[in-house]
Motif scaffolding. Sequence first.
Motif, PDB file in Angstrom:
ATOM      1  N   TYR A  96      30.454  33.659  -8.635  1.00  0.00           N
ATOM      2  CA  TYR A  96      30.625  35.092  -8.820  1.00  0.00           C
ATOM      3  C   TYR A  96      29.725  35.803  -7.822  1.00  0.00           C
ATOM      4  CZ  TYR A  96      31.704  39.451 -11.244  1.00  0.00           C
ATOM      5  OH  TYR A  96      32.150  40.705 -11.543  1.00  0.00           O
ATOM      6  N   PHE A  97      29.641  37.116  -7.936  1.00  0.00           N
ATOM      7  CA  PHE A  97      28.986  37.967  -6.963  1.00  0.00           C
ATOM      8  C   PHE A  97      27.539  37.548  -6.682  1.00  0.00           C
ATOM      9  CE2 PHE A  97      26.635  41.876  -5.880  1.00  0.00           C
ATOM     10  CZ  PHE A  97      27.329  42.254  -4.753  1.00  0.00           C
ATOM     11  N   VAL A  98      27.177  37.558  -5.396  1.00  0.00           N
ATOM     12  CA  VAL A  98      25.805  37.293  -4.953  1.00  0.00           C
ATOM     13  C   VAL A  98      25.308  38.531  -4.217  1.00  0.00           C
ATOM     14  CG1 VAL A  98      24.295  35.844  -3.558  1.00  0.00           C
ATOM     15  CG2 VAL A  98      26.271  34.822  -4.724  1.00  0.00           C
TER      16      VAL A  98
ATOM     17  N   LEU B   4      21.601  35.290  -7.459  1.00  0.00           N
ATOM     18  CA  LEU B   4      22.782  34.556  -7.909  1.00  0.00           C
ATOM     19  C   LEU B   4      23.110  35.027  -9.321  1.00  0.00           C
ATOM     20  CD1 LEU B   4      21.847  30.953  -6.691  1.00  0.00           C
ATOM     21  CD2 LEU B   4      22.985  32.784  -5.430  1.00  0.00           C
ATOM     22  N   TRP B   5      24.227  35.721  -9.449  1.00  0.00           N
ATOM     23  CA  TRP B   5      24.566  36.391 -10.706  1.00  0.00           C
ATOM     24  C   TRP B   5      24.629  35.426 -11.878  1.00  0.00           C
ATOM     25  CZ3 TRP B   5      25.366  41.470 -12.024  1.00  0.00           C
ATOM     26  CH2 TRP B   5      26.008  41.709 -13.238  1.00  0.00           C
TER      27      TRP B   5
ATOM     28  N   TYR C  61      20.719  40.874 -11.043  1.00  0.00           N
ATOM     29  CA  TYR C  61      20.609  42.084 -10.230  1.00  0.00           C
ATOM     30  C   TYR C  61      21.916  42.306  -9.472  1.00  0.00           C
ATOM     31  CZ  TYR C  61      15.560  41.561 -10.992  1.00  0.00           C
ATOM     32  OH  TYR C  61      14.310  41.429 -11.552  1.00  0.00           O
ATOM     33  N   PRO C  62      22.737  43.264  -9.886  1.00  0.00           N
ATOM     34  CA  PRO C  62      23.974  43.530  -9.154  1.00  0.00           C
ATOM     35  C   PRO C  62      23.744  44.208  -7.816  1.00  0.00           C
ATOM     36  CG  PRO C  62      23.718  45.098 -10.930  1.00  0.00           C
ATOM     37  CD  PRO C  62      22.631  44.093 -11.104  1.00  0.00           C
TER      38      PRO C  62
ATOM     39  N   THR D  72      18.752  47.071  -9.175  1.00  0.00           N
ATOM     40  CA  THR D  72      19.227  47.448 -10.492  1.00  0.00           C
ATOM     41  C   THR D  72      19.489  46.183 -11.305  1.00  0.00           C
ATOM     42  OG1 THR D  72      21.523  47.527  -9.718  1.00  0.00           O
ATOM     43  CG2 THR D  72      20.265  49.578  -9.663  1.00  0.00           C
ATOM     44  N   ASP D  73      19.338  46.288 -12.613  1.00  0.00           N
ATOM     45  CA  ASP D  73      19.459  45.137 -13.505  1.00  0.00           C
ATOM     46  C   ASP D  73      20.646  45.355 -14.443  1.00  0.00           C
ATOM     47  OD1 ASP D  73      19.054  43.276 -15.745  1.00  0.00           O
ATOM     48  OD2 ASP D  73      17.077  42.934 -14.880  1.00  0.00           O
ATOM     49  N   PHE D  74      21.450  44.324 -14.588  1.00  0.00           N
ATOM     50  CA  PHE D  74      22.635  44.407 -15.443  1.00  0.00           C
ATOM     51  C   PHE D  74      22.260  44.713 -16.887  1.00  0.00           C
ATOM     52  CE2 PHE D  74      25.772  42.372 -18.258  1.00  0.00           C
ATOM     53  CZ  PHE D  74      26.914  43.044 -17.856  1.00  0.00           C
ATOM     54  N   ASN D  75      21.127  44.212 -17.348  1.00  0.00           N
ATOM     55  CA  ASN D  75      20.739  44.360 -18.753  1.00  0.00           C
ATOM     56  C   ASN D  75      19.851  45.576 -19.017  1.00  0.00           C
ATOM     57  OD1 ASN D  75      22.026  41.909 -19.775  1.00  0.00           O
ATOM     58  ND2 ASN D  75      20.545  40.841 -18.465  1.00  0.00           N
TER      59      ASN D  75
END
Length: 353
Positions: A187-189, A204-205, A229-230, A242-245
């Motif tokens: 998935y997205f890196v 690494l997502w 981190y997206p 930025t943090d997903f959570n």
Amino acid sequence: MYAKFVTFLTLGARFGFLVPRSTSNDLEMSMFVVETSPVGTILRCTLGISVNCTRLQIKAPFARSVVYDPVHDHVYWTFSEFINRIRSSGENYEHKWFKFDSKPSVVAIDHSSRLLFVLSSSRSSSLRSVSLQTRHQTELPAPSPRLWGLAVDALMKNIFLAEATRVIMMRYDGSARQKLLDISANYFVAMAYDPEGQRLYYNLWTMRVFGSVNIHTRNSTVYSLSNQYPSVTIYEGVLYMTDFNEREKVFKMSRKGKLISDMPCDGSKSGFARIAVFRKYGCSPGWFGRTCSLACGQCLEGSACDHEYGYCTQGCDVGWTGRTCKAESKVRSHDSGTTSTPRSQGHPWLTQG
């Protein structure tokens, strides 16, 4: 004549008889936030002790990536199969500025070459460059059918790509491919390159791994094994993430992955955010830096240096070398036994020994 004028400015700064004018430079640090959600909120923020944001009256559902062009003061972001752009002031919005035949997931910019690099990762990956002047697109060789991340080194003209099992580095034309790091990605890196430290930062997502790799020694460092981190970007030596959570915050970190501060951001929590951090520079020719107080070196024929780092992107004038063209250079002629001062074209430090 222009070259002599720039030399005068440089000598004036060096010996103190000329004081640079910094009044034309906007010192305010700005941040654009695009939200990956059905709402598609776009925020224009100023960064200080806290983050003060204004919601723009535009929507971009599921925006994926955002970059800033300091040359013409445009912010670009992806939206569905389009790229939109707007002035950093929030004015002159151009909806669907460019359309692709697939959905772009990541964009990176080389403003000195006037190029946007666009990675699409829908069914099979495609990699393209788009001219910011003519909007002409060029298909670039994609080394793998599945690519998850993109970053560029605008100084040395390198592209960094995250595949499923490795991160590679290659030239803009796809040549000189090298493996930098073994990874495991499906998935997205998120990736960002630091030209001063010459390190590539990555997250690494799915593995929740945040680290960096030195592009010369290949030595890698892992800073965290618990965060998603997206968005990872570096500006003026500071990492902004930025943090997903923890979607209501922007995190500032040092180059060594140490938390400096977290800043509240009044965006929606319905989606996670990607960000671009920048200042709107306005230095006079021959100067660079946050306050326009640093003099450019001997850039080729008086050409402007990079507004942030001072690199001479077009090369050095006769007799000068180095990234900032401030080191004198002499090459001995084997035929005559004399010394000469060659003109350094392009990127002279590539061949420095």
